[in-house]
Design a protein around this motif. Structure first.
Motif, mmCIF file in Angstrom:
data_model
loop_
_atom_site.group_PDB
_atom_site.id
_atom_site.type_symbol
_atom_site.label_atom_id
_atom_site.label_comp_id
_atom_site.label_asym_id
_atom_site.label_seq_id
_atom_site.Cartn_x
_atom_site.Cartn_y
_atom_site.Cartn_z
ATOM 1 N N ASN A 88 -5.217 -5.670 1.702
ATOM 2 C CA ASN A 88 -4.350 -5.889 0.588
ATOM 3 C C ASN A 88 -3.692 -4.544 0.128
ATOM 4 O OD1 ASN A 88 -3.115 -6.835 -1.859
ATOM 5 N ND2 ASN A 88 -5.055 -7.410 -2.803
ATOM 6 N N GLY A 100 -3.302 -5.421 -5.601
ATOM 7 C CA GLY A 100 -2.080 -6.465 -5.295
ATOM 8 C C GLY A 100 -2.804 -7.903 -5.691
ATOM 9 N N LEU A 138 1.375 3.736 -2.515
ATOM 10 C CA LEU A 138 1.132 2.520 -1.848
ATOM 11 C C LEU A 138 0.344 2.719 -0.753
ATOM 12 C CD1 LEU A 138 4.597 0.688 -1.531
ATOM 13 C CD2 LEU A 138 2.827 -0.037 -3.118
ATOM 14 N N ASP A 152 0.043 -10.432 -6.647
ATOM 15 C CA ASP A 152 1.139 -11.330 -6.405
ATOM 16 C C ASP A 152 2.348 -10.486 -5.670
ATOM 17 O OD1 ASP A 152 3.000 -13.245 -6.557
ATOM 18 O OD2 ASP A 152 3.736 -12.950 -8.536
ATOM 19 N N ILE A 153 2.110 -10.318 -4.442
ATOM 20 C CA ILE A 153 2.944 -9.602 -3.508
ATOM 21 C C ILE A 153 3.646 -10.710 -2.509
ATOM 22 C CG2 ILE A 153 3.184 -7.869 -1.770
ATOM 23 C CD1 ILE A 153 0.707 -6.663 -3.053
ATOM 24 N N LYS A 154 5.085 -10.659 -2.642
ATOM 25 C CA LYS A 154 5.984 -11.721 -2.058
ATOM 26 C C LYS A 154 6.190 -10.921 -0.641
ATOM 27 C CE LYS A 154 6.342 -14.405 -5.534
ATOM 28 N NZ LYS A 154 5.084 -14.755 -6.194
ATOM 29 N N ASP A 196 8.860 -5.707 2.340
ATOM 30 C CA ASP A 196 8.156 -5.679 1.446
ATOM 31 C C ASP A 196 6.906 -4.487 1.435
ATOM 32 O OD1 ASP A 196 5.811 -6.794 3.049
ATOM 33 O OD2 ASP A 196 7.044 -8.591 3.167
ATOM 34 N N MET A 197 6.106 -4.882 0.400
ATOM 35 C CA MET A 197 5.200 -3.717 0.045
ATOM 36 C C MET A 197 4.048 -3.824 1.137
ATOM 37 S SD MET A 197 4.189 -3.886 -3.888
ATOM 38 C CE MET A 197 5.382 -2.714 -4.809
ATOM 39 N N ARG A 198 3.811 -5.027 1.775
ATOM 40 C CA ARG A 198 2.812 -5.064 2.820
ATOM 41 C C ARG A 198 3.303 -4.422 3.978
ATOM 42 N NH1 ARG A 198 -1.430 -7.991 2.636
ATOM 43 N NH2 ARG A 198 -1.613 -8.206 4.622
#
Length: 124
Positions: free
Chosen positions: A65, A43, A8, A45-47, A53-55
């Motif tokens: 992103n 990315g 990531l 559709d990153i919720k 979370d991923m962010r």
């Protein structure tokens, strides 16, 4: 058994094309040293999570992103040998500065525990 490197990385939105060009230059080196597939996904559709979370995992700023990548190898031994050769290959340095902050990149190696796919319409 197959082995997977997962990554990531936060990439500035304005650098999407530069990232795609950079990874297109370095990805063939992975294949040359034994990887069977290199995948990079922008990315889409990153919720936002309630705790993480991923962010937040990569400390992505508002104008960044998240890119999700993986590299498939036939085995951990091939992966270990491949990475050693990649890091010694001068073409990695010649590929230019990656357009992201590598200090916030998250990566690791994974041994598959479930691997199910559809090939020719049949689960395998």
């Amino acid at each position: 058994m197959a082995y997977i490197d997962g990554v990531l990385v936060p990439v500035p939105v304005a650098e999407q094309e530069n990232y795609a060009a950079w990874t297109a230059r370095v990805s063939p080196l992975f294949l040359e040293y034994g990887a069977t597939r290199v995948f990079d996904g922008w990315g889409d559709d990153i919720k936002d999570g309630k705790i993480n979370d991923m962010r937040t995992a990569v400390v992505a700023a508002q104008q960044e992103n998240v890119v999700f990548s993986w590299i498939e190898w036939p085995s951990k031994a091939v992966r270990d040998e491949g990475w050693e050769k990649l890091m010694a290959d001068p073409r990695m340095n010649e590929s230019g500065q990656p357009p992201f902050d590598g200090t916030r990149m998250i990566f690791g190696g994974f041994a598959p525990i479930v691997d199910i796919s559809i090939k020719n319409g049949n689960p395998s």
